[in-house]
Design a protein around this motif. Structure first.
Motif, short mmCIF file in Angstrom:
data_model
loop_
_atom_site.label_atom_id
_atom_site.label_comp_id
_atom_site.label_asym_id
_atom_site.label_seq_id
_atom_site.Cartn_x
_atom_site.Cartn_y
_atom_site.Cartn_z
N ALA A 292 1.07 -0.79 0.08
CA ALA A 292 0.03 -0.58 0.43
C ALA A 292 1.40 1.20 -0.05
CB ALA A 292 -1.44 0.07 1.36
N ALA A 293 1.88 0.81 0.81
CA ALA A 293 3.20 2.54 1.15
C ALA A 293 3.52 2.61 -0.97
CB ALA A 293 4.06 2.09 1.18
N LEU A 294 3.34 1.54 -1.70
CA LEU A 294 3.92 2.02 -2.87
C LEU A 294 3.11 2.19 -3.76
CD1 LEU A 294 5.97 -1.84 -3.44
CD2 LEU A 294 7.05 0.89 -3.07
N LEU A 295 1.68 2.40 -3.40
CA LEU A 295 0.71 2.78 -4.39
C LEU A 295 0.94 4.26 -4.22
CD1 LEU A 295 -2.36 0.20 -3.20
CD2 LEU A 295 -0.96 0.14 -5.16
N ASP A 296 1.45 5.37 -2.77
CA ASP A 296 1.18 6.30 -3.48
C ASP A 296 2.01 6.57 -5.15
OD1 ASP A 296 0.21 7.06 -1.71
OD2 ASP A 296 1.45 6.97 -0.05
N ARG A 297 3.95 5.77 -5.29
CA ARG A 297 4.21 6.28 -6.55
C ARG A 297 3.66 4.78 -7.11
NH1 ARG A 297 9.11 3.50 -5.83
NH2 ARG A 297 9.72 2.77 -3.76
N ILE A 298 3.03 4.83 -7.33
CA ILE A 298 2.60 3.63 -8.76
C ILE A 298 3.42 4.35 -10.23
CG2 ILE A 298 0.48 4.38 -9.08
CD1 ILE A 298 -0.01 1.18 -8.72
N ASP A 299 2.77 5.51 -10.57
CA ASP A 299 2.94 5.35 -11.87
C ASP A 299 4.58 5.72 -12.42
OD1 ASP A 299 -0.56 6.15 -12.24
OD2 ASP A 299 0.24 7.80 -11.09
N ASP A 300 5.16 5.50 -10.80
CA ASP A 300 6.72 6.36 -10.81
C ASP A 300 6.83 4.19 -11.36
OD1 ASP A 300 6.21 8.57 -10.80
OD2 ASP A 300 6.79 8.49 -8.41
N LEU A 301 6.16 3.56 -11.43
CA LEU A 301 6.93 1.97 -11.51
C LEU A 301 6.90 1.85 -12.71
CD1 LEU A 301 5.60 0.92 -8.08
CD2 LEU A 301 8.31 1.84 -8.36
N PRO A 302 8.27 0.95 -13.29
CA PRO A 302 7.51 0.06 -14.05
C PRO A 302 6.66 -0.69 -14.40
CG PRO A 302 10.17 -0.14 -13.38
CD PRO A 302 8.90 0.82 -12.22
N ARG A 303 5.66 -0.54 -15.70
CA ARG A 303 4.23 -1.19 -16.10
C ARG A 303 4.80 -2.80 -15.20
NH1 ARG A 303 1.64 -2.01 -22.03
NH2 ARG A 303 -0.12 -3.15 -20.99
N GLN A 304 6.05 -3.35 -15.79
CA GLN A 304 5.74 -4.59 -14.96
C GLN A 304 6.27 -5.15 -13.77
OE1 GLN A 304 6.32 -7.19 -16.57
NE2 GLN A 304 6.61 -9.34 -14.88
N ALA A 305 6.46 -3.99 -12.97
CA ALA A 305 6.58 -3.90 -11.73
C ALA A 305 5.25 -3.17 -10.68
CB ALA A 305 7.55 -2.65 -11.21
N ARG A 306 4.40 -2.90 -11.78
CA ARG A 306 3.06 -1.99 -11.48
C ARG A 306 2.09 -3.67 -11.37
NH1 ARG A 306 3.61 2.49 -14.81
NH2 ARG A 306 1.88 1.95 -16.18
N ALA A 307 2.42 -4.11 -12.07
CA ALA A 307 1.53 -5.45 -12.25
C ALA A 307 1.97 -6.33 -11.07
CB ALA A 307 1.50 -6.63 -14.02
#
Length: 490
Positions: free
Chosen positions: A284-299
């Protein structure tokens, strides 16, 4: 100073607060004394009344006998007043016959009704007495009661005939009444002694009877006041009090075991819940910067959160099911085990995609279908989880009241066999696999609720064999029928 009422508890009424507490011992002692007193008073009253009647009747009978003797004397003999004088103590005459049977007061009247020889004390002379003294026929009797010197007498005046006079005989009431008064005093004294003795005996008996109850009460109050379940319960005797003590001791033991199981369940559940909750919190803490993550990491982040959420949901559901057991929601009924196993096999096939070989007979047991299906499903999913690489089907069999699942996985280590049914227990080889460690614990709980046992062992040629039994059959032919069938669920 009275203690304040317990918050949330019932408030005692004013009458209850003012009314003194009466112990069972006091009630028993008073009851025994009251019963003994009632019986003793009743028996004493009846005994005194019967004795008084007998004494009075006996005295009346004696006086009537004396009067009858006097009548016969004067009728049979030509007697004069002088024959009844008491001046000659050596003279043994008719007067002595009258006084021999009882203490009779004798007084002699002359022809005119005057007193020739005084009685002791002197008796009154009435008009009827003078008439009897002057009466011509012997044996006329006049009866009446008189009071002389404060004492009561019954008096009989008998005529001598031919106007020669009459003889008066009197019997004192006070002698009889003194005897009855003495009897009454002794009866009351005896009654009092019996009442006191009954009270002491009742107190001793009540103390002996309630002694163990008092100890049990003190133990129960100790448990209620301090919530201490590990206390020594006095258990003695084989009567109802002894049975109560043993039942109370057994109840405390079960409560202590239940409290310990609840404590372990809460501790283990807290420990198991920390892992998925921690992972969810980090994701959940990573969701704040989900847009900065690569597509594969988001998936991968979303997939991981779904897996953790699913595992947390399964864990909570299993905890609720293990704690409640659905025992109240589902009534036992005649349940064919073959139907239960086939439904569980189809459900596991949809979830895992594994082939399942079902071999069943027509055993019917008295049980809860949903709980039994849950237990079989847990066994099949557990086998599928540990037998991922095998291409052989998972086998499930029903033989009488026995349900058994066999797989070709790595098997169970000898050190893990005694603990496979413990809550939250996971072998070292299973810590990397999904699961909560509650599946087999639920199987064990279902088997125990149905009067059976859960068991685990090694399969010949490799793999594990895990199953459970159900305690009572409900009338199916079972294993004795020899009817068995095999089917693949694919």
């Amino acid at each position: 100073m009275s203690e304040p009422p317990t918050p949330g508890g019932p408030r005692p009424g004013r009458r209850e607060r003012l009314r003194p507490r009466r112990s069972l011992r006091t009630v028993l002692a008073v009851s025994v004394a009251a019963i003994a007193a009632s019986v003793t008073v009743l028996v004493g009253f009846l005994s005194y009344d019967a004795a008084a009647r007998l004494v009075r009747v006996d005295q009346d009978r004696i006086f009537d006998g004396v009067t009858g003797d006097l009548v016969r004397q004067v009728e049979q003999q030509h007697l004069s007043p002088r024959d009844y004088y008491s001046s000659d103590p050596d003279h043994d005459g008719p007067r002595d016959d009258l006084t021999r049977r009882m203490r009779t007061n004798v007084q002699v009247l002359g022809p005119t009704g005057h007193i020739d020889d005084h009685g002791s004390p002197a008796l009154p002379v009435h008009h009827e007495d003078r008439e009897a003294a002057a009466y011509g026929r012997a044996g006329r009797v006049e009866h009446y009661h008189a009071t002389v010197g404060g004492e009561h007498y019954r008096v009989a005046t008998v005529s001598l005939g031919d106007g020669r006079g009459a003889v008066q005989v009197a019997q004192q009431f006070s002698d009889t009444e003194d005897l009855l008064a003495t009897l009454q005093q002794r009866t009351m004294l005896f009654t009092g002694v019996v009442i006191v003795g009954a009270g002491l005996s009742g107190w001793w008996l009540a103390r002996r009877i309630t002694r163990r109850l008092v100890r049990l009460t003190a133990t129960a109050e100790t448990v209620a006041a301090g919530h201490r379940l590990h206390v020594n319960v006095p258990v003695t005797g084989k009567d109802e009090v002894g049975r109560l003590g043993r039942a109370f001791d057994d109840m405390l033991g079960r409560l202590a075991d239940s409290e310990e199981l609840q404590r372990r369940l809460v501790q283990d559940a807290g420990h198991e819940l920390r892992t998925p909750l921690t992972s969810l919190r980090m994701n959940a803490a990573l969701l704040d910067r989900i847009d900065d993550l690569p597509r594969q990491a988001r998936a991968e982040l979303i997939t991981d959160m779904k897996d953790e959420t699913r595992e947390l949901t399964d864990l909570v559901n299993e905890l609720v099911e293990l704690a409640a057991g659905h025992r109240d929601a589902e009534e036992p009924t005649a349940t064919p085990l073959a139907e239960v196993v086939r439904k569980a096999a189809r459900l596991t096939r949809r979830r895992t995609g594994r082939d399942i070989l079902v071999q069943v007979d027509d055993t019917v047991v008295e049980g809860r279908p949903a709980a039994l299906q849950r237990a079989v499903t847990n066994l099949l999913e557990n086998a599928a989880k540990f037998d991922r690489e095998s291409t052989a089907p998972i086998e499930v069999t029903v033989s009488g009241p026995r349900v058994e699942v066999r797989d070709r996985g790595p098997g169970i280590a000898e050190t893990d066999l005694p603990r496979v049914f413990d809550r939250f227990y996971r072998a070292d080889s299973a810590r990397s696999l999904p699961g909560s460690g509650l599946g087999l614990a639920i199987v064990d709980a279902v088997a125990t609720a149905h009067g059976g046992v859960a068991y685990a062992g090694h399969r010949a040629g490799g793999g594990a064999t895990i199953g459970f039994t159900v305690g009572a059959e409900a009338g199916g032919a079972g294993a004795a029928s020899g009817s068995r069938g095999g089917v693949h669920v694919t």
